[in-house]
Structures are given as C-alpha cells and as structure tokens.
Design a protein around this motif. Structure first.
Motif, short mmCIF file in Angstrom:
data_model
loop_
_atom_site.label_atom_id
_atom_site.label_comp_id
_atom_site.label_asym_id
_atom_site.label_seq_id
_atom_site.Cartn_x
_atom_site.Cartn_y
_atom_site.Cartn_z
N GLN A 16 20.98 19.52 1.75
CA GLN A 16 20.19 20.28 0.37
C GLN A 16 21.15 19.49 -0.56
O GLN A 16 20.48 19.07 -1.76
CB GLN A 16 20.26 21.65 0.50
CG GLN A 16 19.21 22.34 1.44
CD GLN A 16 17.48 22.18 0.86
OE1 GLN A 16 17.50 21.98 -0.47
NE2 GLN A 16 16.89 22.24 1.73
N LEU A 17 22.31 19.72 -0.69
CA LEU A 17 23.17 19.57 -1.95
C LEU A 17 23.17 18.08 -1.92
O LEU A 17 22.89 17.41 -3.28
CB LEU A 17 24.60 19.99 -1.68
CG LEU A 17 24.94 21.69 -1.79
CD1 LEU A 17 26.17 21.97 -1.34
CD2 LEU A 17 24.58 21.83 -3.26
N ILE A 18 23.46 17.09 -0.98
CA ILE A 18 23.29 15.72 -1.27
C ILE A 18 21.99 15.52 -1.36
O ILE A 18 21.75 14.24 -2.48
CB ILE A 18 23.98 14.99 -0.04
CG1 ILE A 18 25.59 15.46 0.18
CG2 ILE A 18 23.94 13.54 0.08
CD1 ILE A 18 26.00 15.27 1.56
N GLY A 19 21.08 15.91 -0.60
CA GLY A 19 19.50 15.39 -1.15
C GLY A 19 19.29 15.65 -2.56
O GLY A 19 18.54 14.64 -3.05
N TRP A 20 19.64 16.92 -3.22
CA TRP A 20 19.12 16.93 -4.48
C TRP A 20 20.14 16.06 -5.32
O TRP A 20 19.34 15.61 -6.44
CB TRP A 20 19.19 18.54 -4.87
CG TRP A 20 18.16 19.29 -4.17
CD1 TRP A 20 18.02 20.13 -3.23
CD2 TRP A 20 16.65 19.45 -4.82
NE1 TRP A 20 16.81 20.65 -3.20
CE2 TRP A 20 16.06 20.14 -3.88
CE3 TRP A 20 16.31 18.80 -5.79
CZ2 TRP A 20 14.76 20.51 -4.41
CZ3 TRP A 20 14.81 19.01 -6.15
CH2 TRP A 20 14.08 20.15 -5.31
N LEU A 21 21.14 15.87 -5.24
CA LEU A 21 21.91 14.94 -5.98
C LEU A 21 21.38 13.46 -5.95
O LEU A 21 21.32 12.99 -6.96
CB LEU A 21 23.41 14.93 -5.60
CG LEU A 21 24.31 14.08 -6.24
CD1 LEU A 21 24.21 14.30 -7.73
CD2 LEU A 21 25.67 14.10 -5.78
N ARG A 25 19.99 11.29 -8.81
CA ARG A 25 20.53 9.96 -9.19
C ARG A 25 19.41 8.97 -9.28
O ARG A 25 19.57 7.97 -9.94
CB ARG A 25 21.53 9.58 -7.98
CG ARG A 25 22.77 10.24 -8.05
CD ARG A 25 23.58 10.06 -6.63
NE ARG A 25 25.03 10.40 -6.54
CZ ARG A 25 25.48 10.67 -5.33
NH1 ARG A 25 24.97 10.64 -4.38
NH2 ARG A 25 26.67 11.21 -5.37
N SER A 26 18.32 9.17 -8.46
CA SER A 26 17.27 8.25 -8.36
C SER A 26 16.55 8.32 -9.63
O SER A 26 15.80 7.32 -10.05
CB SER A 26 16.39 8.41 -7.15
OG SER A 26 15.58 9.58 -7.32
N PHE A 27 16.44 9.36 -10.48
CA PHE A 27 15.80 9.43 -11.61
C PHE A 27 16.51 8.63 -12.63
O PHE A 27 15.89 8.34 -13.72
CB PHE A 27 15.55 10.91 -11.91
CG PHE A 27 14.67 11.76 -11.37
CD1 PHE A 27 13.73 11.27 -10.46
CD2 PHE A 27 14.88 13.16 -10.98
CE1 PHE A 27 12.75 12.09 -9.81
CE2 PHE A 27 14.06 13.72 -10.15
CZ PHE A 27 13.03 13.32 -9.67
N VAL A 28 17.80 8.42 -12.62
CA VAL A 28 18.61 7.41 -13.43
C VAL A 28 17.82 6.12 -13.84
O VAL A 28 17.53 5.76 -14.73
CB VAL A 28 19.88 7.57 -13.34
CG1 VAL A 28 20.73 6.47 -14.35
CG2 VAL A 28 20.60 8.81 -13.41
N ARG A 29 17.85 5.45 -12.75
CA ARG A 29 17.39 3.99 -12.55
C ARG A 29 15.80 4.33 -13.04
O ARG A 29 15.25 3.49 -13.97
CB ARG A 29 17.27 3.46 -11.34
CG ARG A 29 16.74 2.09 -11.30
CD ARG A 29 17.13 1.45 -10.08
NE ARG A 29 18.36 0.97 -9.97
CZ ARG A 29 18.97 -0.40 -10.31
NH1 ARG A 29 18.22 -1.00 -11.14
NH2 ARG A 29 19.91 -0.69 -10.21
N LEU A 144 30.08 18.79 -5.44
CA LEU A 144 28.47 18.21 -5.44
C LEU A 144 27.62 19.10 -6.21
O LEU A 144 26.88 18.77 -6.89
CB LEU A 144 28.17 18.47 -3.80
CG LEU A 144 28.58 17.73 -2.86
CD1 LEU A 144 28.27 18.01 -1.52
CD2 LEU A 144 27.94 16.27 -3.27
N CYS A 145 27.88 20.59 -6.48
CA CYS A 145 27.27 21.38 -7.55
C CYS A 145 27.36 20.87 -8.69
O CYS A 145 26.61 20.70 -9.38
CB CYS A 145 27.52 22.81 -7.50
SG CYS A 145 26.98 23.80 -5.65
#
Length: 177
Positions: A16-21, A25-29, A144-145
């Motif tokens: 969950q933590l890495i997936g949401w991060l 991150r994908s939204f930046v590009r 991560l949080c």
C-alpha cells in the motif's frame, strides 16, 4: 491517454505505502505532459518565483535522493547537496537552464533507485544518515509516509501552476487494481 493503477484494496502495508507513493510519482510526469520549455520554467507566482513546474520536479528529485540515499542509507554527501552554508534553502529549484525532459528523466531514475534501495528493507529499518547520530532517526515507514505527503502536496502546487499556465486541469483515466 495514460492509465495508472491504484494499489490493490487489500494489499499489505508495504504494498500500500509504496503503491500509493508510486501512483503519486506517476502524476508528476503526467502533470508535465505537453508543456513547452517556456511554460515549464514560467514563474506564475510573484511571491514564490521558484515555484515552477521544472523547479518542483527538481525539488521532488532532490527529496527522493535526500530521504532515501543520504538519510536512510547514510550515503556520504560528497558535494551533491545543491546548497552550501549561507546559501539558498531551495537551491535545487534553480533549474532555469535545465530542460524539463531531463529533469523528469532524472526524477524517474531517482524514484527507481529509491525503490531498489528499499526493496529488501523492513518498514522498521531506521535512518543511518546524519539524523541517526543525533538520535532522531526515522523509520522507513515514516519516510514512506512523509514522501507520500511531500509528493502529493507538491502535486497540488503543480495542479495550480498548470491551470495558471495553460488552463489544463485533472488527471487522465485511473483504473482500480
């Protein structure tokens, strides 16, 4: 149109933590897609002249490096810190002469390195860098949080900048995992 995946609804804490991060991150590009160099470096807020799309991408790349390499892993700083004693606190955002594509590629590479760095670490692993010596080391879970909060907060800034630059709002299609 880019399709992004949310983490599975019933995944464990780490996924969950890495997936949401990774999603943030994908939204930046995504927020930078179609921007001209001029618009990527445009200063739209007189009171915050460093708050450009390009500057935010550079800042987010620095945060990835700082938290996962310098702080968590204790990699020695051998001059890669963008500011010096008495310098500007946000010196990493001075990127007027760096193309947006390069900044985005550097950010993606740093995010990949961050994920590789933490792949074998437990969430309870603590920082080995400068804060450890002060007795203020954070856990990987905390980092991560924090990175999730940092990335999402600056995506909000990117939303506003993008709307001011060319009127574009929103995200592309998101599908549930």
């Amino acid at each position: 149109m880019t399709e992004v995946q949310r983490p599975p609804l019933t995944a464990d804490e780490r996924v969950q933590l890495i997936g949401w991060l990774d999603l943030q991150r994908s939204f930046v590009r995504m927020k930078c897609e179609g921007l001209s160099e001029e618009d990527a470096h445009r200063k739209v807020l007189d009171t915050s002249p460093l708050m450009t799309m390009a500057g935010l991408v550079a800042h987010l790349r620095w945060n990835e490096y700082s938290w996962f390499q310098l702080n968590l892993m204790g990699v020695p700083n051998t001059g890669q810190t963008p500011w010096t004693e008495g310098g500007h606190d946000d010196a990493e955002m001075f990127v007027d002469d760096i193309p947006l594509a390069q900044l985005l590629d550097d950010y993606d590479a740093e995010c990949k390195r961050s994920n590789q760095t933490i792949a074998g670490l437990p969430l309870d692993a603590v920082e080995q860098g400068p804060y450890a010596a002060k007795g203020e080391a954070a856990s990987l879970r905390y980092i991560l949080c924090h990175m999730l909060e940092e990335t999402a907060r600056h995506l909000g800034h990117m939303d506003i900048i993008r709307e001011l630059v060319d009127g574009k709002t929103g995200y592309t299609t998101m599908s549930e995992a």
